[in-house]
Design a protein around this motif. Structure first.
Motif, mmCIF file in Angstrom:
data_model
loop_
_atom_site.group_PDB
_atom_site.id
_atom_site.type_symbol
_atom_site.label_atom_id
_atom_site.label_comp_id
_atom_site.label_asym_id
_atom_site.label_seq_id
_atom_site.Cartn_x
_atom_site.Cartn_y
_atom_site.Cartn_z
ATOM 1 N N LEU A 7 -50.616 -10.618 -116.133
ATOM 2 C CA LEU A 7 -50.520 -11.828 -115.240
ATOM 3 C C LEU A 7 -50.656 -12.934 -116.138
ATOM 4 N N LEU A 8 -51.742 -12.926 -117.031
ATOM 5 C CA LEU A 8 -51.950 -14.542 -117.881
ATOM 6 C C LEU A 8 -50.720 -14.273 -118.906
ATOM 7 N N GLN A 9 -50.388 -13.123 -119.508
ATOM 8 C CA GLN A 9 -49.300 -13.111 -120.303
ATOM 9 C C GLN A 9 -48.173 -13.776 -119.837
ATOM 10 N N SER A 10 -47.720 -13.166 -118.533
ATOM 11 C CA SER A 10 -46.632 -13.581 -117.837
ATOM 12 C C SER A 10 -46.665 -15.460 -117.411
ATOM 13 N N LEU A 11 -47.903 -15.794 -117.114
ATOM 14 C CA LEU A 11 -47.997 -16.949 -116.871
ATOM 15 C C LEU A 11 -47.711 -17.996 -118.044
ATOM 16 N N GLU A 12 -48.458 -17.297 -119.234
ATOM 17 C CA GLU A 12 -47.863 -17.991 -120.521
ATOM 18 C C GLU A 12 -46.496 -18.250 -120.897
ATOM 19 N N LYS A 34 -41.065 -22.751 -99.914
ATOM 20 C CA LYS A 34 -39.815 -22.233 -99.442
ATOM 21 C C LYS A 34 -39.021 -21.765 -100.552
ATOM 22 N N ALA A 35 -39.111 -22.419 -101.641
ATOM 23 C CA ALA A 35 -38.229 -21.882 -102.905
ATOM 24 C C ALA A 35 -38.657 -20.609 -103.492
ATOM 25 N N ALA A 36 -40.076 -20.403 -103.353
ATOM 26 C CA ALA A 36 -40.865 -19.247 -103.641
ATOM 27 C C ALA A 36 -40.210 -18.161 -102.718
ATOM 28 N N LEU A 37 -40.244 -18.308 -101.746
ATOM 29 C CA LEU A 37 -39.846 -17.331 -100.598
ATOM 30 C C LEU A 37 -38.515 -16.908 -100.857
ATOM 31 N N LYS A 38 -37.677 -17.879 -101.189
ATOM 32 C CA LYS A 38 -36.234 -17.870 -101.341
ATOM 33 C C LYS A 38 -36.174 -16.750 -102.657
ATOM 34 N N GLU A 39 -36.745 -17.041 -103.713
ATOM 35 C CA GLU A 39 -36.739 -16.167 -104.867
ATOM 36 C C GLU A 39 -37.412 -14.791 -104.639
ATOM 37 N N GLY A 40 -38.239 -14.755 -103.661
ATOM 38 C CA GLY A 40 -38.857 -13.462 -103.173
ATOM 39 C C GLY A 40 -40.266 -13.249 -104.021
ATOM 40 N N VAL A 41 -41.204 -14.308 -104.030
ATOM 41 C CA VAL A 41 -42.408 -14.400 -104.257
ATOM 42 C C VAL A 41 -43.424 -14.977 -103.288
ATOM 43 N N ILE A 64 -45.907 -7.959 -110.931
ATOM 44 C CA ILE A 64 -46.651 -8.998 -111.328
ATOM 45 C C ILE A 64 -45.508 -9.798 -112.475
ATOM 46 N N ARG A 65 -45.033 -8.987 -113.507
ATOM 47 C CA ARG A 65 -44.013 -9.840 -114.411
ATOM 48 C C ARG A 65 -42.921 -10.385 -113.784
ATOM 49 N N GLU A 66 -42.271 -9.698 -112.768
ATOM 50 C CA GLU A 66 -41.270 -10.294 -111.983
ATOM 51 C C GLU A 66 -41.645 -11.442 -111.244
ATOM 52 N N GLY A 67 -42.788 -11.286 -110.465
ATOM 53 C CA GLY A 67 -43.475 -12.313 -109.538
ATOM 54 C C GLY A 67 -43.374 -13.346 -110.412
ATOM 55 N N ILE A 68 -44.038 -13.435 -111.426
ATOM 56 C CA ILE A 68 -44.386 -14.821 -112.096
ATOM 57 C C ILE A 68 -42.754 -15.350 -112.647
ATOM 58 N N ARG A 69 -42.072 -14.371 -112.960
ATOM 59 C CA ARG A 69 -40.668 -14.942 -113.568
ATOM 60 C C ARG A 69 -39.882 -15.767 -112.361
ATOM 61 N N ARG A 70 -40.056 -15.086 -111.266
ATOM 62 C CA ARG A 70 -39.621 -15.896 -109.796
ATOM 63 C C ARG A 70 -40.150 -17.138 -109.548
ATOM 64 N N LEU A 71 -41.449 -17.159 -109.709
ATOM 65 C CA LEU A 71 -42.064 -18.321 -109.586
ATOM 66 C C LEU A 71 -41.772 -19.464 -110.555
ATOM 67 N N ARG A 72 -41.238 -19.300 -111.491
ATOM 68 C CA ARG A 72 -40.835 -20.058 -112.553
ATOM 69 C C ARG A 72 -39.591 -20.640 -112.087
ATOM 70 N N GLN A 73 -38.859 -19.706 -111.501
ATOM 71 C CA GLN A 73 -37.307 -20.119 -111.036
ATOM 72 C C GLN A 73 -37.386 -21.077 -109.886
ATOM 73 N N ALA A 74 -38.602 -20.633 -108.794
ATOM 74 C CA ALA A 74 -38.701 -21.630 -107.787
ATOM 75 C C ALA A 74 -39.280 -22.867 -108.262
ATOM 76 N N PHE A 75 -40.076 -22.906 -109.335
ATOM 77 C CA PHE A 75 -40.548 -24.212 -109.668
ATOM 78 C C PHE A 75 -39.240 -25.165 -110.348
#
Ligand SMILES: Cc1ncc(COP(=O)(O)O)c(C=O)c1O
Length: 413
Positions: free
Chosen positions: A305-310, A348-355, A388-399
């Motif tokens: 999780l920490l690596q993915s956030l980084e 809303k964007a995070a849910l759309k991305e699926g996280v 976890i890896r995919e979830g953080i990737r999606r979170l960045r897409q939402a961002f």
């Protein structure tokens, strides 16, 4: 939640569930076989127990927590008069609130704090005042200032409880440092001496045993040499299995009887069968082996999780997150103009991305003005490494998909 649940591909970094794959199925099965394998013990286990709980497990808890605190047996002062088993530590939190607090009393918590407990406190009608946290946990200088203000207002007698999740806190992952532990105890001792007012500390150690690095810190309970000020709440849910729903309290002797009276009215004893199975698990060594195994599993998840956030957020200014040394949670802050609230464009964007995450404002109360709305809790408890890896990737897409965030955060690339 409805949107979330309708998407089977959703990755939840929200739930506080434990890792599913490592749940101790074989160990519990073997323990049940032993319990049911002896006709005498089987019948005892299937009968009512006492309100306080199964004596061998009470004894083990005293020994276990003392070992965590490195208290040699000759210095051991606890007895069965200091311990009780409950239906998860959640029941304990609820019972204590009912027993100790009246409407209008003051409870001090960390900010942010375990939001389920805030709702217990809201149910009792107490006034929740908060103390900010930093990397060393609850800011005890702020606590002193708060208590001084309360005293000047003539309200010190209404302060009944200080609640702290002092190991790898839910929701931030932060831990109260050794120096602050001493200070917190000194604060309540000082008030007891000068104002003859006893403030209790409710030390919620739910995540204590899930430690992945750093030294074992002494509990507040072990630092309170009067034995009068700390109620230590422990649980088997996080280090073993929430399905067994067994927690416990180590508490000052004078609180045992009133707690048992109240608990007796609720249920006259928690699940007795679970207590027998747990006794088998702790005495066979299966429990400690399992905790060791969990430490390795969660450490890897935390690292991922920490690596993915980084990887995905490391190049953004105004974005930060905690570095927990144990537990299951990371607390993340976005730029101040990027709200994470339930109705926010970002969620809303995070849910759309699926996280999915837990909006940080749930952990705050608004005693210090409007609660911050740009934070979130990320859990690495139940998601797999890949999720976890995919979830953080999606979170960045939402961002990136929310215009305000693009303006607010400056890319450092
Ligand atoms: C800080 C904290 N305390 C207490 C609990 C209650 O856990 P249980 O009732 O399963 O012991 C939880 C559960 O998530 C928690 O996070």
């Amino acid at each position: 939640m409805e949107v979330a649940l309708s998407n089977p591909k959703l990755i939840s970094l929200a739930a506080g569930f434990v890792d599913t794959d490592s749940l101790p199925v074989e160990e519990v099965k073997a323990a049940i076989d032993v319990v049911l394998g002896h006709p005498q013990q089987a019948k005892l286990a299937l009968q009512y127990g006492t309100t306080q709980g199964h004596p061998p497990l009470l004894d083990w808890i005293i020994q276990h927590v003392s070992q965590l605190d490195r208290i040699p047996s000759e210095k051991q002062t606890l007895s069965r008069k200091n311990v009780v088993l409950t239906t998860g530590s959640q029941q304990l939190l609820y019972l204590l609130s009912e027993m100790l607090l009246d409407t209008g009393d003051i409870v001090i918590t960390e900010s942010p704090s375990y939001f389920v407990y805030h709702s217990v406190l809201a149910g009792v009608g107490v006034n929740v005042l908060t103390v900010p946290m930093d990397n060393q946990g609850m800011d005890t200088s702020e606590l002193r200032r708060l208590l001084e203000r309360i005293e000047r207002a003539g309200e010190l007698h209404r302060v009944k409880l200080i609640y702290t999740v002092d190991y790898f806190q839910n929701p931030t992952g932060l831990t109260l440092s050794a120096a602050r532990r001493q200070e917190l105890i000194e604060i309540v001792h000082h008030i007891a001496q000068n104002s003859q007012h006893r403030i209790l500390i409710l030390e919620d150690a739910a995540y204590r045993e899930l430690r992945y690095e750093g030294e074992e810190l002494p509990s507040l309970r072990s630092l309170d040499h009067t034995g009068q000020h700390v109620i230590y709440a422990g649980t088997f849910s996080k280090p073993l299995s929430p399905g067994l729903k067994t927690g416990y309290a180590i508490l000052p002797e004078d609180l045992l009887e009133p707690l048992l009276r109240l608990k007796g009215n609720h249920d006259f004893g928690s699940n007795h069968f679970s207590q027998h199975v747990l006794t088998q698990l702790v005495t066979s060594g299966a429990y400690s082996q399992h905790v060791e195994k969990l430490r390795t599993i969660y450490k890897e998840k935390r690292d991922v999780l920490l690596q993915s956030l980084e990887e995905h957020f490391g190049n953004l200014s105004g974005v930060s997150w905690t570095q927990p040394r144990g537990g299951m949670f990371v607390w993340m802050s976005l730029p101040i103009d990027m709200p994470t609230s339930p109705d926010s464009p970002f969620l809303k964007a995070a849910l759309k991305e699926g996280v999915l995450y837990i909006p940080g404002e749930f952990g705050h109360v608004s005693d210090r003005g409007p609660a911050p709305t740009h934070e979130m809790r990320l859990s690495f408890g139940s998601a797999t490494l890949e999720q976890i890896r995919e979830g953080i990737r999606r979170l960045r897409q939402a961002f990136d998909s929310v215009p305000c965030g693009q303006q607010a955060a400056t890319s450092l690339n």
